[in-house]
Design an enzyme around this catalytic site. Structure first.
Site, PDB file in Angstrom:
ATOM      1  N   GLY A  72       0.816  -1.208   0.000  1.00 20.86           N
ATOM      2  CA  GLY A  72       0.000   0.000   0.000  1.00 20.86           C
ATOM      3  C   GLY A  72       0.852   1.260   0.000  1.00 20.86           C
ATOM      4  N   THR A  73       1.874   1.276   0.824  1.00 17.89           N
ATOM      5  CA  THR A  73       2.704   2.475   0.945  1.00 17.89           C
ATOM      6  C   THR A  73       3.359   2.812  -0.396  1.00 17.89           C
ATOM      7  OG1 THR A  73       3.086   2.078   3.284  1.00 17.89           O
ATOM      8  CG2 THR A  73       4.694   3.467   2.153  1.00 17.89           C
ATOM      9  N   ASN A 154      -8.568   3.720   7.955  1.00 16.25           N
ATOM     10  CA  ASN A 154      -7.960   2.596   8.657  1.00 16.25           C
ATOM     11  C   ASN A 154      -8.190   2.635  10.164  1.00 16.25           C
ATOM     12  OD1 ASN A 154      -6.181   4.841   7.862  1.00 16.25           O
ATOM     13  ND2 ASN A 154      -4.763   3.950   9.327  1.00 16.25           N
ATOM     14  N   GLN A 188      -8.163  -0.239   2.807  1.00 12.75           N
ATOM     15  CA  GLN A 188      -9.007  -0.863   3.833  1.00 12.75           C
ATOM     16  C   GLN A 188     -10.347  -1.357   3.285  1.00 12.75           C
ATOM     17  OE1 GLN A 188      -8.443  -1.733   6.976  1.00 12.75           O
ATOM     18  NE2 GLN A 188      -6.382  -0.876   7.166  1.00 12.75           N
ATOM     19  N   SER A 208      -3.501  -2.940  -0.859  1.00 14.04           N
ATOM     20  CA  SER A 208      -2.415  -3.631  -0.148  1.00 14.04           C
ATOM     21  C   SER A 208      -2.853  -5.063   0.137  1.00 14.04           C
ATOM     22  CB  SER A 208      -2.131  -2.904   1.162  1.00 14.04           C
ATOM     23  OG  SER A 208      -1.284  -3.684   1.961  1.00 14.04           O
ATOM     24  N   HIS A 210      -1.849  -7.522   2.107  1.00 12.56           N
ATOM     25  CA  HIS A 210      -1.943  -8.142   3.446  1.00 12.56           C
ATOM     26  C   HIS A 210      -3.171  -7.708   4.221  1.00 12.56           C
ATOM     27  CE1 HIS A 210      -0.422  -4.871   6.259  1.00 12.56           C
ATOM     28  NE2 HIS A 210       0.005  -4.378   5.120  1.00 12.56           N
ATOM     29  N   THR A 246      12.734  -6.530 -10.757  1.00 10.92           N
ATOM     30  CA  THR A 246      12.270  -7.900 -11.006  1.00 10.92           C
ATOM     31  C   THR A 246      11.040  -8.188 -10.159  1.00 10.92           C
ATOM     32  OG1 THR A 246      14.505  -8.570 -11.535  1.00 10.92           O
ATOM     33  CG2 THR A 246      12.968 -10.329 -10.944  1.00 10.92           C
ATOM     34  N   CYS A 334      -0.029   2.118  13.043  1.00  7.47           N
ATOM     35  CA  CYS A 334       1.137   2.843  12.548  1.00  7.47           C
ATOM     36  C   CYS A 334       1.688   3.829  13.570  1.00  7.47           C
ATOM     37  CB  CYS A 334       0.789   3.567  11.265  1.00  7.47           C
ATOM     38  SG  CYS A 334       0.011   2.494  10.073  1.00  7.47           S
TER      39      CYS A 334
HETATM   40  C1  PLP Z   1      -5.571   3.072   4.679  1.00  3.66           C
HETATM   41  C2  PLP Z   1      -4.188   2.538   4.563  1.00  3.66           C
HETATM   42  N1  PLP Z   1      -3.384   3.006   3.597  1.00  3.66           N
HETATM   43  C3  PLP Z   1      -2.137   2.537   3.439  1.00  3.66           C
HETATM   44  C4  PLP Z   1      -1.595   1.582   4.277  1.00  3.66           C
HETATM   45  C5  PLP Z   1      -0.188   1.087   4.062  1.00  3.66           C
HETATM   46  O1  PLP Z   1      -0.193  -0.193   3.468  1.00  3.66           O
HETATM   47  P1  PLP Z   1       1.086  -1.155   3.591  1.00  3.66           P
HETATM   48  O2  PLP Z   1       1.100  -1.679   4.976  1.00  3.66           O
HETATM   49  O3  PLP Z   1       0.829  -2.237   2.577  1.00  3.66           O
HETATM   50  O4  PLP Z   1       2.275  -0.355   3.233  1.00  3.66           O
HETATM   51  C6  PLP Z   1      -2.391   1.084   5.317  1.00  3.66           C
HETATM   52  C7  PLP Z   1      -1.828   0.095   6.283  1.00  3.66           C
HETATM   53  O5  PLP Z   1      -1.965   0.234   7.473  1.00  3.66           O
HETATM   54  C8  PLP Z   1      -3.718   1.556   5.454  1.00  3.66           C
HETATM   55  O6  PLP Z   1      -4.513   1.093   6.404  1.00  3.66           O
END
Ligand code: PLP
Length: 395
Positions: A72-73, A154, A188, A208, A210, A246, A334
């Site tokens: 996600g990041t 989130n 989310q 994302s 996971h 890759t 986070c």
């Molecule tokens: C709304 C939201 N955006 C972005 C992220 C970041 O995703 P990742 O953990 O895959 O980097 C999160 C993860 O907590 C999230 O909840």
């Protein structure tokens, strides 16, 4: 601990067994580099192509518009910076509109861009956590190039009116005679919401893996054909020149499998989680009437309960919950280390003594009613103990 209770599914979800099975060959005999020319490579390439088709179909788009990322990041950084720099280069403008309750990956990407001459405006939210589409329309400027509003929050699970916001942006873009790009952080939303990019009206969308039973360290970025986008990673021509490096074939395969299952099971997931959510909210209200549930009561993800206990220290509550075998989160995973009041709650006008006493419980279909009841058994005493604790950072 065998009888521990996991109530932090918004932080991460366990890898689905179907996704793990699908991934395994790519850790073993199917190890080829997808960019090579022999058959072993073609196997890996085919697996990526199939995964890309699956994800594209689920989002209602074409494979060419799907990029696999490291999570996600990365998707959010690539989206925000990729559009912003492309539009700056084309001298279209340098204003970005986003909301005050976005994930830090969005907010900090915007702050980074400010070093390069961009200006960011933050849309306010109401006490219910919602962005008003009219506010978004009013905040658009002649030089706005990008609007980024999350699909679901989130911390609180609040679901934003993305389609309405995107429609307001399109109308303004028409009057300016140019594109204003709309991106949504849908990280989310993948378990409970239909994520069709045309229905949402978005040009870019981030996911994302996971968060929906896929592997950690994997993600998806949708970029609509024709949208301005400057890749942020330089190197080889992988991912149609959008993301050099890759490919992580196993993670890509696992992502597609997990996303397909999550989307297929969306309705049953929502129903099951909603029942657990209501059970927990009712139990908290009955035992602790002073507790405050944060976020809009209907427009929220079915698996999220974000609750504030006034004058209780969330760190103490988390420690005592952990001792009782229960994993939960304070506001957002986070910012657990430094218990600063969450920017999301402050934007919703939650007062400081409530904000620092906030817990987030997030469930899934594997959560049992008995687990909710066990939490409800221990929570009142834990809240009482945490009320006497002091020293919460107010910065
Ligand atoms: C709304 C939201 N955006 C972005 C992220 C970041 O995703 P990742 O953990 O895959 O980097 C999160 C993860 O907590 C999230 O909840």
């Amino acid at each position: 601990m065998t009888d521990s209770i996991y109530l932090d599914y918004a932080a991460t979800t366990p890898l689905r067994s179907e996704a793990r099975e699908a991934m395994l060959p790519y850790f073993g005999e199917r190890f080829g580099n997808p960019s090579a020319t022999y058959s072993l490579a073609a196997e890996a390439r085919d697996a990526i192509d199939t995964a890309r088709e699956t994800v594209a179909t689920l989002l209602g788009t074409t494979p060419n518009e799907i990029t696999f990322t490291s999570g996600g990041t990365e998707s959010l950084n690539a989206a925000i910076k990729g559009v912003a720099f492309a539009q700056q280069l084309a001298r279209v403008g340098d204003h970005i509109l986003t909301s005050s309750t976005e994930h830090h990956a969005v907010l900090h990407s915007c702050q980074y861009l400010e070093k390069f001459g961009f200006e960011t405006s933050l849309l306010p939210v109401g006490r219910d956590g919602l962005v008003e589409p009219e506010e978004a329309a009013k905040a658009l400027r002649k030089d706005t190039v990008l609007v980024s509003v999350m699909t679901a929050n989130n911390e609180t699970g609040v679901i934003q009116p993305i389609a309405e916001i995107a429609a307001a942006v399109r109308e303004r873009a028409r009057s300016l005679g140019r594109q204003i790009i709309v991106h949504t952080d849908a990280v989310q939303g993948a378990n409970a919401l239909r994520l069709n990019v045309d229905e949402l009206g978005v040009d870019l969308l981030s996911l994302s893996s996971h968060k929906f039973g896929g592997p950690r360290g994997a993600g998806v970025l949708y970029v609509r054909r024709g949208a301005p986008f400057l890749p942020q990673q330089s190197g080889g021509g992988q991912e149609r020149q959008r993301r050099a490096g890759t490919e992580n074939v196993a993670a890509i395969v696992g992502t597609a499998h997990a996303f397909q299952l999550a989307q297929q099971e969306r309705t049953a997931y929502a129903e099951r989680c909603r029942a657990l959510q209501e059970r927990l909210i009712a139990g908290i209200a009955a035992a602790m009437p002073e507790a405050q549930i944060n976020g809009h009561r209907e427009r929220r993800l079915p698996n999220n309960v974000n609750v504030s206990f006034p004058d209780a220290d969330a760190r103490v509550m988390l420690r005592l919950l952990d001792e009782a075998g229960i994993a939960a989160s304070a506001g957002s995973a986070c910012n657990e280390e430094t218990l600063e009041p969450s920017h999301v709650l402050l934007a919703m006008d939650v007062s400081l003594n409530y904000a620092v006493g906030t817990l987030r419980f997030t469930v899934s279909t594997s959560t049992e009613e008995s687990e909710i009841d066990r939490l409800l058994d221990v929570l009142p005493d834990i809240v009482e103990q945490a009320k006497s604790a002091t020293g919460v950072a107010a910065g």
